[in-house]
Motif scaffolding. Sequence first.
Motif, PDB file in Angstrom:
ATOM      1  N   TYR A 151      -0.176   4.540  -0.557  1.00  0.00           N
ATOM      2  CA  TYR A 151      -0.836   5.844  -0.424  1.00  0.00           C
ATOM      3  C   TYR A 151      -0.899   6.393   0.989  1.00  0.00           C
ATOM      4  O   TYR A 151      -1.314   7.529   1.183  1.00  0.00           O
ATOM      5  CB  TYR A 151      -2.265   5.770  -0.989  1.00  0.00           C
ATOM      6  N   PHE A 196      -9.930  -2.317   1.523  1.00  0.00           N
ATOM      7  CA  PHE A 196      -8.899  -3.082   0.797  1.00  0.00           C
ATOM      8  C   PHE A 196      -7.637  -3.294   1.629  1.00  0.00           C
ATOM      9  O   PHE A 196      -6.674  -3.887   1.141  1.00  0.00           O
ATOM     10  CB  PHE A 196      -8.505  -2.371  -0.510  1.00  0.00           C
ATOM     11  N   TYR A 217      -4.643   8.058   6.379  1.00  0.00           N
ATOM     12  CA  TYR A 217      -5.500   7.002   6.931  1.00  0.00           C
ATOM     13  C   TYR A 217      -5.563   7.258   8.441  1.00  0.00           C
ATOM     14  O   TYR A 217      -4.523   7.278   9.098  1.00  0.00           O
ATOM     15  CB  TYR A 217      -4.874   5.623   6.704  1.00  0.00           C
ATOM     16  N   GLN A 229     -14.106  11.828  -0.405  1.00  0.00           N
ATOM     17  CA  GLN A 229     -14.163  10.381  -0.574  1.00  0.00           C
ATOM     18  C   GLN A 229     -14.075   9.757   0.814  1.00  0.00           C
ATOM     19  O   GLN A 229     -13.064   9.909   1.503  1.00  0.00           O
ATOM     20  CB  GLN A 229     -12.988   9.906  -1.439  1.00  0.00           C
ATOM     21  N   TYR A 262     -13.485   6.553   2.454  1.00  0.00           N
ATOM     22  CA  TYR A 262     -12.973   5.213   2.180  1.00  0.00           C
ATOM     23  C   TYR A 262     -12.767   4.534   3.530  1.00  0.00           C
ATOM     24  O   TYR A 262     -12.041   5.049   4.391  1.00  0.00           O
ATOM     25  CB  TYR A 262     -11.659   5.314   1.377  1.00  0.00           C
ATOM     26  N   ASN A 271      -8.304   9.932  -7.187  1.00  0.00           N
ATOM     27  CA  ASN A 271      -9.350   8.969  -7.519  1.00  0.00           C
ATOM     28  C   ASN A 271      -9.327   8.558  -9.003  1.00  0.00           C
ATOM     29  O   ASN A 271      -8.296   8.682  -9.655  1.00  0.00           O
ATOM     30  CB  ASN A 271     -10.734   9.430  -7.045  1.00  0.00           C
ATOM     31  N   ARG A 272     -10.478   8.081  -9.533  1.00  0.00           N
ATOM     32  CA  ARG A 272     -10.436   7.329 -10.791  1.00  0.00           C
ATOM     33  C   ARG A 272     -10.833   8.134 -12.028  1.00  0.00           C
ATOM     34  O   ARG A 272     -11.672   9.031 -11.954  1.00  0.00           O
ATOM     35  CB  ARG A 272     -11.349   6.093 -10.686  1.00  0.00           C
ATOM     36  N   HIS A 292      -4.046  11.677   1.346  1.00  0.00           N
ATOM     37  CA  HIS A 292      -4.606  10.341   1.573  1.00  0.00           C
ATOM     38  C   HIS A 292      -4.249   9.806   2.967  1.00  0.00           C
ATOM     39  O   HIS A 292      -3.864   8.642   3.113  1.00  0.00           O
ATOM     40  CB  HIS A 292      -4.105   9.384   0.490  1.00  0.00           C
ATOM     41  N   ASP A 335     -16.711   3.323   0.064  1.00  0.00           N
ATOM     42  CA  ASP A 335     -15.613   3.821  -0.773  1.00  0.00           C
ATOM     43  C   ASP A 335     -16.263   4.749  -1.799  1.00  0.00           C
ATOM     44  O   ASP A 335     -16.227   4.493  -2.993  1.00  0.00           O
ATOM     45  CB  ASP A 335     -14.883   2.649  -1.441  1.00  0.00           C
ATOM     46  N   LEU A 394      -6.035   5.361 -11.457  1.00  0.00           N
ATOM     47  CA  LEU A 394      -6.261   5.724 -10.049  1.00  0.00           C
ATOM     48  C   LEU A 394      -5.127   6.601  -9.530  1.00  0.00           C
ATOM     49  O   LEU A 394      -3.942   6.280  -9.726  1.00  0.00           O
ATOM     50  CB  LEU A 394      -6.362   4.453  -9.193  1.00  0.00           C
ATOM     51  N   HIS A 395      -5.504   7.693  -8.851  1.00  0.00           N
ATOM     52  CA  HIS A 395      -4.555   8.535  -8.104  1.00  0.00           C
ATOM     53  C   HIS A 395      -3.313   8.943  -8.899  1.00  0.00           C
ATOM     54  O   HIS A 395      -2.182   8.865  -8.406  1.00  0.00           O
ATOM     55  CB  HIS A 395      -4.131   7.817  -6.818  1.00  0.00           C
ATOM     56  N   GLU A 446       0.870  -1.193   0.000  1.00  0.00           N
ATOM     57  CA  GLU A 446       0.000   0.000   0.000  1.00  0.00           C
ATOM     58  C   GLU A 446       0.897   1.231   0.000  1.00  0.00           C
ATOM     59  O   GLU A 446       1.703   1.425   0.910  1.00  0.00           O
ATOM     60  CB  GLU A 446      -0.908  -0.021   1.233  1.00  0.00           C
ATOM     61  N   GLU A 471     -10.880  11.894   1.946  1.00  0.00           N
ATOM     62  CA  GLU A 471     -10.072  12.565   0.925  1.00  0.00           C
ATOM     63  C   GLU A 471     -10.907  13.674   0.297  1.00  0.00           C
ATOM     64  O   GLU A 471     -11.822  13.399  -0.471  1.00  0.00           O
ATOM     65  CB  GLU A 471      -9.654  11.547  -0.140  1.00  0.00           C
TER      66      GLU A 471
HETATM   67  C1  GAL Z   1      -9.126   5.403  -2.225  1.00  0.00           C
HETATM   68  C2  GAL Z   1      -9.937   4.692  -3.261  1.00  0.00           C
HETATM   69  C3  GAL Z   1      -9.975   3.226  -2.876  1.00  0.00           C
HETATM   70  C4  GAL Z   1      -8.591   2.653  -2.766  1.00  0.00           C
HETATM   71  C5  GAL Z   1      -7.755   3.532  -1.865  1.00  0.00           C
HETATM   72  C6  GAL Z   1      -6.306   3.159  -1.873  1.00  0.00           C
HETATM   73  O1  GAL Z   1      -9.057   6.758  -2.532  1.00  0.00           O
HETATM   74  O2  GAL Z   1     -11.221   5.239  -3.357  1.00  0.00           O
HETATM   75  O3  GAL Z   1     -10.751   2.505  -3.811  1.00  0.00           O
HETATM   76  O4  GAL Z   1      -8.027   2.567  -4.035  1.00  0.00           O
HETATM   77  O5  GAL Z   1      -7.818   4.877  -2.253  1.00  0.00           O
HETATM   78  O6  GAL Z   1      -6.092   1.848  -1.519  1.00  0.00           O
END
Ligand code: GAL
Length: 388
Positions: A108, A331, A217, A325, A327, A118-119, A215, A287, A143-144, A106, A353
């Motif tokens: 981010y 994942f 957490y 966002q 989230y 995002n996407r 991002h 998410d 993504l990102h 991971e 986010e």
């Molecule tokens: C978030 C995204 C998730 C996932 C995460 C990073 O911003 O919406 O789907 O990708 O980042 O693991």
Amino acid sequence: MNTKWITSLFVCLLFACTPKKQSVKDSPTKKQTLDMNSNTLKKKRFDTILQGKPVKLFWLENGDIKMAMTNYGGRIVGLYVPDKKGDLIDVNIGYGSIKTYLEADETYFGATIGRVGNRIAKGKFTLNGTEFSVPTNNNGNALHGGYKGFQSVVWEAQQPNKYTLILQYTSPDMEEGFPGNLKTKVTYSLTSENAVRIQYKASTDKPTLVNLTNHAYFNLNGEGSGTILNHKMQLFAEAFTPVDAGLIPTGELRPVSGTPFDFTQPRTIGERVEADNEQLHFGGGYDHNYVLGAKQEKSMNHAAKVVGDISKITMNVYTKEPGVQFYGGNFMGSKNTLKSGAKDDARTAFCLETQHFPDAPNQPNFPSIQLNPGETYTTSSEYHFSVE
Ligand code: GAL
């Protein structure tokens, strides 16, 4: 009396009269608790050279909070805020070394995200009639900001005072497929009101896309303290943007009312996360992008209020962005070891986010993320900490 006996008596008296030195464990002051926590963040594990540029660990402090950052990925690696007892708790999930940031699965955690958070569906978009294709690094979508997003570049860093870190990065024309040299400046600061303030600025020499975010957490009970499912959350949003199975928005702004997405009143994150709901199935939980604007405070959108059930640490999020966002860490896969030694188990952290809506370039009804030469992109977000 023999001299041996007299010496022993003297030594005993000396010990009895000397006040017992308090161990850190007995009654930690705020400072001591922080030192205990920050022991996991060693300068020598962060200070290095990457991509030919110096990488360092920076400490910021103001009010009652302290934050550790690295200019690799412009990221927050630790954030220490007082809980209801006044003990400093690290509410930010991260790794204990640059080596782990480079190797872990991971990438981010805590990072500055760009140039497009995002996407983007299928990695395709059109700017002034020209079609562009960017790398699809997430189930056929972008993504990102791609493989080499802003989370994996070395930012130039300046620390003008103890509470500010200025990060700058110029993303070259066509980096990860995006047109235009994009000059980016992100200023992280801690305010005397116990807030993390992030101010973003960017300019370009060709029409391009920009949607920057951070991002981080969070686990408001502290990194490694278990899931965030009992955190109480409020999202000041009447609608969210539902997605398809690839997590691309359908374009609809759907009212949250009557759905498990309604956090207009405080609810625990876990209460409805397993509900039989197609949107929750698509995200593997929450998410989703929430549409802000329902509540304003401090001349910004009040996005969220979250309370850690154990620590009572409360985080209020404010932003100039139209969306956030949420989230829920679905994942997170227990594959990585965090700085506390805990694994990054599923739903042991959440992200808020602040952003423009996902896939904005392909959704005519969403606010645009196009930036043209001569224009300046500016936005800011704030994360305020207190105890409930
Ligand atoms: C978030 C995204 C998730 C996932 C995460 C990073 O911003 O919406 O789907 O990708 O980042 O693991």
